[in-house]
Design a protein around this motif. Structure first.
Motif, PDB file in Angstrom:
ATOM      1  N   LYS A 167      29.958   7.391 144.251  1.00 19.12           N
ATOM      2  CA  LYS A 167      29.719   8.708 144.850  1.00 19.12           C
ATOM      3  C   LYS A 167      31.035   9.372 145.237  1.00 19.12           C
ATOM      4  CE  LYS A 167      27.159  11.016 148.571  1.00 19.12           C
ATOM      5  NZ  LYS A 167      26.253  10.815 149.748  1.00 19.12           N
ATOM      6  N   ASP A 168      31.928   8.619 145.867  1.00 21.54           N
ATOM      7  CA  ASP A 168      33.232   9.159 146.269  1.00 21.54           C
ATOM      8  C   ASP A 168      34.065   9.553 145.046  1.00 21.54           C
ATOM      9  OD1 ASP A 168      32.554   8.730 148.903  1.00 21.54           O
ATOM     10  OD2 ASP A 168      33.668   6.844 149.086  1.00 21.54           O
ATOM     11  N   TYR A 171      32.660  12.828 143.513  1.00 20.04           N
ATOM     12  CA  TYR A 171      32.999  14.003 144.320  1.00 20.04           C
ATOM     13  C   TYR A 171      34.461  14.400 144.098  1.00 20.04           C
ATOM     14  CZ  TYR A 171      33.785  17.014 148.357  1.00 20.04           C
ATOM     15  OH  TYR A 171      34.132  18.071 149.161  1.00 20.04           O
TER      16      TYR A 171
END
Length: 265
Positions: A167-168, A171
């Motif tokens: 997820k990081d 992003y």
């Protein structure tokens, strides 16, 4: 086939040489890397998708293993091309590239390396997927020198199987790609790559120390993804000084950007 990653990366002028041997006395498929017998899941998947014959796959790497240099993708490609030649299968380059990509994705050893390696240069992967279906472009570049220092290994599979880290990464990656596409130059690529390294949270303290050391002489450096290594493309006037600074962290490896794609010998 549809899975993969978007992003931008360098294709280096060195990699993995792969040989396959098929004889009657080989009873089961064996995979070797630099003379050592290994499980070699990704290359084994390539073999199993192409033939049922037992054989020996021998790969010799002149790039670091498990450090973000795309060795597993290179090994998968080499295995596919070597088998196609040895068995006179008549597959096209596009078919072989896709076989290698699927093997990488299914084994969690990479998402975009094969697509990059199939094209060469500084490749922008605008959409995910195998080489035959991914939308790609390139940042025009000479065969610039690339300076690298390896600080240790980092398991690609351990990162790709961690939902929070993914997820990081996603992003930070979207931000970096948006900024890169507004100015797709070599200089901006290095800036975006460094910012991605910081925002993704993948960099160790040692990686950040090497990046900051390069910055002290006005050189932009970044982390090889996904690996515990740092790379940079210094100007000729800065190369000797960067070489000396990087050598404080480990052995400095020097490559060039490979503007072509796959070399068959």
């Amino acid at each position: 086939m549809k899975k993969g990653s978007t992003g931008c990366g360098l294709v280096l002028d060195r990699g993995v040489d792969t040989t396959v041997t098929i004889t009657e006395d080989i009873e089961s498929t064996e995979i070797y890397l630099n003379g050592e017998k290994i499980a070699g899941e990704t290359s084994r998947s390539v073999v199993e998708s192409i033939t049922e014959l037992p054989l020996k796959v021998e790969s010799v790497s002149d790039i670091p293993i498990g450090c973000g240099f795309g060795a597993s993708g290179a090994g998968a490609l080499g295995t596919a091309y070597a088998l196609n030649h040895a068995l006179s299968l008549g597959h096209t380059a596009s078919q072989l590239n896709d076989i290698a990509h699927v093997a990488e994705v299914s084994n969690g050893s990479g998402l975009g390396d094969v697509t990059g390696q199939a094209h060469g240069g500084i490749l922008i992967r605008k959409t995910p997927g195998a080489p035959s279906i991914a939308s790609v472009d390139q940042i025009p570049s000479k065969e610039n020198e690339v300076y690298c220092v390896v600080l240790g290994e980092l398991s690609t599979k351990s990162i790709l199987s961690n939902p929070k880290m993914v997820k990081d990464i996603n992003y930070a990656g979207k931000e970096a790609m948006s900024k890169l596409m507004k100015k797709p130059s070599v200089e901006n690529f290095m800036i975006c790559s460094k910012e991605f390294t910081i925002r993704s949270g993948l960099a160790s303290d040692r990686v950040m120390e090497a990046i900051e050391t390069a910055e002290s002489i006005g050189v932009t450096a970044s982390q090889a993804m996904l690996g515990n290594a740092v790379f940079s493309m210094p100007s000729p006037s800065q190369s000797n000084e960067l070489d000396n600074l990087f050598s404080e962290f480990g052995t400095v490896l020097k490559f060039r950007i490979r503007t072509g794609s796959i070399k068959i010998t």
